[in-house]
Design a protein around this motif. Structure first.
Motif, PDB file in Angstrom:
ATOM      1  N   ASN A   3      53.074  25.244  15.237  1.00 52.33           N
ATOM      2  CA  ASN A   3      52.978  24.314  16.368  1.00 52.33           C
ATOM      3  C   ASN A   3      51.656  24.464  17.120  1.00 52.33           C
ATOM      4  OD1 ASN A   3      55.371  22.923  15.970  1.00 52.33           O
ATOM      5  ND2 ASN A   3      56.596  24.423  17.085  1.00 52.33           N
ATOM      6  N   GLU A  45      43.888  24.598   9.349  1.00 57.18           N
ATOM      7  CA  GLU A  45      43.394  23.222   9.401  1.00 57.18           C
ATOM      8  C   GLU A  45      42.519  22.900   8.187  1.00 57.18           C
ATOM      9  OE1 GLU A  45      43.427  24.568  13.796  1.00 57.18           O
ATOM     10  OE2 GLU A  45      43.294  25.464  11.798  1.00 57.18           O
ATOM     11  N   LEU A  85      49.382  22.361  15.008  1.00 60.31           N
ATOM     12  CA  LEU A  85      49.631  20.937  15.258  1.00 60.31           C
ATOM     13  C   LEU A  85      48.951  20.480  16.553  1.00 60.31           C
ATOM     14  CD1 LEU A  85      53.388  20.637  14.202  1.00 60.31           C
ATOM     15  CD2 LEU A  85      51.433  19.547  13.088  1.00 60.31           C
ATOM     16  N   GLU A  86      49.011  21.296  17.569  1.00 62.94           N
ATOM     17  CA  GLU A  86      48.346  20.948  18.829  1.00 62.94           C
ATOM     18  C   GLU A  86      46.838  20.840  18.641  1.00 62.94           C
ATOM     19  OE1 GLU A  86      49.796  23.973  21.542  1.00 62.94           O
ATOM     20  OE2 GLU A  86      51.063  22.473  22.531  1.00 62.94           O
ATOM     21  N   GLN A 112      48.519  16.675  17.153  1.00 64.57           N
ATOM     22  CA  GLN A 112      49.839  16.177  16.793  1.00 64.57           C
ATOM     23  C   GLN A 112      50.927  16.824  17.651  1.00 64.57           C
ATOM     24  OE1 GLN A 112      50.805  15.944  12.614  1.00 64.57           O
ATOM     25  NE2 GLN A 112      48.658  15.866  11.988  1.00 64.57           N
ATOM     26  N   GLU A 113      52.094  16.227  17.621  1.00 60.75           N
ATOM     27  CA  GLU A 113      53.226  16.738  18.387  1.00 60.75           C
ATOM     28  C   GLU A 113      53.667  18.091  17.815  1.00 60.75           C
ATOM     29  OE1 GLU A 113      55.917  16.512  21.516  1.00 60.75           O
ATOM     30  OE2 GLU A 113      54.304  15.104  21.004  1.00 60.75           O
ATOM     31  N   ARG A 128      55.481  16.381   6.117  1.00 61.07           N
ATOM     32  CA  ARG A 128      54.870  16.162   7.423  1.00 61.07           C
ATOM     33  C   ARG A 128      53.402  15.729   7.305  1.00 61.07           C
ATOM     34  NH1 ARG A 128      55.751  17.754  12.867  1.00 61.07           N
ATOM     35  NH2 ARG A 128      54.019  16.892  14.056  1.00 61.07           N
ATOM     36  N   PHE A 129      52.656  16.339   6.367  1.00 57.94           N
ATOM     37  CA  PHE A 129      51.233  16.065   6.248  1.00 57.94           C
ATOM     38  C   PHE A 129      50.896  15.146   5.064  1.00 57.94           C
ATOM     39  CE2 PHE A 129      51.363  20.146   8.555  1.00 57.94           C
ATOM     40  CZ  PHE A 129      50.623  19.789   9.672  1.00 57.94           C
TER      41      PHE A 129
END
Length: 338
Positions: free
Chosen positions: A249, A152, A252-253, A257-258, A185-186
């Motif tokens: 993932n 992150e 992302l959580e 985010q999805e 994506r980012f």
């Protein structure tokens, strides 16, 4: 008695003649069979690796040659042909190597699929798969001295400093595929630097030429040790060699985010010219059988495990189906590679 003897003699003579004729025909058939026997191999086997020396593909290819040579009955030599992120070596293999079974091609997926999209000079239709020999998930790697502790933190740094950072990639491979999907994506603005092999790619981060790379876990641990650290993995679940590292993932959580990032995994395979299986089916079967034995050899598997590389073996059409399915993320993001 006289007639009986004469008849018996006649019968014996006929049997002798028929037997002789039969023996002669059998000998002719045996000779014909010997003449038609397809001796293989009749020369050394060449394994073309269209990537540079020192990368995971090269190390695996060279590492299996001794055991494979013992099983196939002939020396197996590795030939590195660089250029175009695999395109030069793959095209050269198709156009310059005899399709008699003495020449094999070592491919990295989806490096190969990306080359198909970018070059248009070859496709799966030109090859038959001998089998998949290795499968390793992709991770995001940075220099251990860079000071980043979490994914992150690193993502936020990239987003807040457009144009400042550079990433390395092997064009058309999962290192390239994953980086482009990740940056898209980012909304990350970072410059991409192309390389021809995994060795150069890892060295680029170690030397400071690039700031981050996306490449396979096993090869990077084996090639860079603790000098590079993974901030996240692109596997479906945490990988056994990096259990403390979160998946994409999971990150992302945490970011709200999805968690829908596709799993990414490098695969290495042995391919062969399509004409070999069609014109020399016995040779193709001999090659498959040799790999079946070599790739399940306990000594060979243990030797690679000490390097942090876990070989596997998925032969023929089964391997082909898995490779094509895994590479579907390239087709789904085709616009990023054209």
């Amino acid at each position: 008695m006289k007639n009986y003897f004469r008849g018996s003699l006649l019968t014996f003579s006929m049997v002798a003649i028929l037997t002789a004729c039969g023996s002669e025909e059998s000998n002719k058939d045996a000779a014909a069979s010997d003449e038609g026997h397809d001796e293989f191999p009749t020369e050394n086997i060449t394994l073309t690796v269209p990537y540079d020396t020192g990368g995971t593909s090269d190390r695996i290819a060279r590492g299996i040659t001794k055991t494979l040579s013992d099983e196939i009955g002939s020396a197996v030599t590795v030939e590195n042909v660089l250029g175009g992120s695999g395109i030069v070596g793959t095209t050269g293999y198709l156009n310059q190597k005899d399709s008699d079974g003495h020449h094999l091609l070592f491919l990295s997926h989806p490096h190969f699929e990306g080359s198909v999209i970018r070059s248009g000079e070859f496709s799966y239709d030109d090859f038959d798969m001998v089998g998949i020999v290795h499968d390793s998930p992709i991770a995001l790697w940075v220099n251990a001295d860079a000071g980043f502790e979490t994914a992150e933190e690193f993502i936020t740094e990239l987003q807040n400093n457009p144009g400042k950072y550079r990433y390395g990639g092997l064009a058309g491979s999962y290192s390239d595929v994953t980086a482009k999907i990740f940056n898209d994506r980012f909304a990350i603005d970072a410059a991409g630097v192309p390389y021809d092999g995994g060795g150069e790619l890892r060295t680029s981060v170690l030397s400071g030429e690039t700031d981050y790379i996306m490449t396979d876990i096993e090869g990077t641990i084996a090639g860079a040790g603790e000098d590079l650290i993974p901030l996240l993995t692109f596997s479906g679940e945490r990988y056994h060699l990096t259990e403390d590292v979160p998946t994409m993932n999971e990150v992302l959580e945490e970011m709200g985010q999805e968690p829908d990032f596709p799993a990414q995994s490098n695969m290495k395979s042995i391919m062969i010219h399509k004409d070999v299986k069609e014109n020399h089916p016995e040779r193709y079967d001999s090659i498959i059988n040799a790999f079946d034995k070599a790739m399940t050899d306990e000594d060979l598997l243990s030797e690679f495990e000490t390097q942090g590389i876990f070989l596997g073996w998925i032969p023929g059409d089964e391997g082909l189906e898995i490779a094509q399915e895994a590479a579907s993320s390239i087709e789904e993001n085709r616009e990023l590679f054209e």
